[in-house]
Write a protein that holds these residues in place. Structure first.
Motif, short mmCIF file in Angstrom:
data_model
loop_
_atom_site.label_atom_id
_atom_site.label_comp_id
_atom_site.label_asym_id
_atom_site.label_seq_id
_atom_site.Cartn_x
_atom_site.Cartn_y
_atom_site.Cartn_z
N ARG A 88 91.50 113.02 10.93
CA ARG A 88 92.18 111.75 11.18
C ARG A 88 91.38 110.55 10.66
NH1 ARG A 88 97.03 110.62 14.27
NH2 ARG A 88 97.04 108.37 14.42
N ALA A 89 90.07 110.57 10.87
CA ALA A 89 89.24 109.45 10.47
C ALA A 89 88.84 109.51 9.00
CB ALA A 89 87.98 109.41 11.34
N GLN A 90 89.11 110.63 8.34
CA GLN A 90 88.77 110.83 6.93
C GLN A 90 87.31 110.44 6.67
OE1 GLN A 90 91.78 108.67 4.78
NE2 GLN A 90 93.33 110.21 5.18
N LEU A 91 86.42 111.12 7.37
CA LEU A 91 85.00 110.83 7.29
C LEU A 91 84.40 111.32 5.98
CD1 LEU A 91 83.97 111.86 10.90
CD2 LEU A 91 84.46 109.58 10.06
N THR A 92 83.46 110.56 5.46
CA THR A 92 82.73 110.98 4.26
C THR A 92 81.68 112.00 4.65
OG1 THR A 92 81.06 109.25 4.49
CG2 THR A 92 83.05 108.70 3.23
#
Length: 118
Positions: A88-92
């Protein structure tokens, strides 16, 4: 919940190091703690940080789940929350490492008690 965790984590990293490990940290500088609605969770997080321990996402999620009245928050629940947050947060990659989401929880041991009884 993840936004609150990120804010607490960022503020925790900005706190100066403790000169005396025996003396608790002053948590009044961590303003994002006030965003935690449940007073017991807020106090638990404050105590954890005051002892100089790092707040981990898994611990924070468990605290919130228990405060909501769920009977048990298992590792399987935490895995689901972590994967949902990661997607959901599209973390790197650097954020995954920073929040310690790069290493998933070890799979549950099936029949672990039976082997020790044999």
């Amino acid at each position: 919940a993840f936004d609150i965790f990120k804010a607490i984590h960022a503020e925790q990293n900005r706190l100066p190091g403790r000169h005396n490990p025996q003396q608790p940290r002053d948590m009044s500088a961590v303003r994002s703690l006030s965003k935690i609605k449940n007073a017991q969770v807020q106090l638990s997080v404050k105590r954890l940080l005051a002892r100089g321990q790092c707040l981990e996402l898994r611990v924070f999620l468990r605290m919130l789940a228990v405060s909501k009245g769920y009977a048990e928050c298992t590792d399987a629940h935490v895995r689901i929350f972590e994967s949902w947050i990661t997607e959901r947060a599209q973390l790197t990659d650097s954020e995954l490492i920073k929040y310690r989401l790069d290493k998933p929880l070890p799979p549950p041991q099936v029949g672990g008690n039976e082997a020790s009884n044999a």
